[in-house]
Scaffold this motif. Structure first.
Motif: not given
Length: 120
Positions: A10-39
């Motif tokens: 929860l943040v007030q209007p005008g505020g900031s947040l930083r999201l992180s997303c770590a991938a793990s497992g038997s990864i050989f290669s990662i092409n694109a990464m990103g974020w979607y949102r759903q309201a």
């Protein structure tokens, strides 16, 4: 391949947040990464994506306010969100277009989602 997202809250209007997303497992290669949102009551929308060579794309609604970055050594993608608005309230889902070491083709993997609420 598993993705673990964190950083919502929860943040007030005008505020900031930083999201992180770590991938793990038997990864050989990662092409694109990103974020979607759903309201609530709205379609899922792409917020930002970044390719392995650092090319970035943003939704028009977040340009100039959000910045996506990634640490390839850590298989982690970040979303720095500044000047947050109430309309940014949504569940944010990270994804990775990754090649599992036991596979022959890339697949899209999803994190569990993290809730961002912008409210006074």
């Amino acid at each position: 391949v598993q993705l673990q997202a964190s950083g919502g809250g929860l943040v007030q209007p005008g505020g900031s947040l930083r999201l992180s997303c770590a991938a793990s497992g038997s990864i050989f290669s990662i092409n694109a990464m990103g974020w979607y949102r759903q309201a609530p009551g709205k379609q899922r929308e792409l917020v930002a994506r970044i390719t392995s060579d650092g090319s970035r794309n943003y939704a028009d609604s977040v340009k100039g306010r959000f910045t996506i970055s990634r640490d390839n050594a850590k298989n982690t993608v970040y979303l720095q969100m500044n000047s947050l608005k109430p309309e940014d309230t949504a569940v944010y889902l990270c994804y990775a277009d990754a090649l599992d070491s036991g596979s022959y083709h890339y697949s899209v993997y999803w994190g569990q989602g993290t809730l961002v609420t912008v409210s006074s």
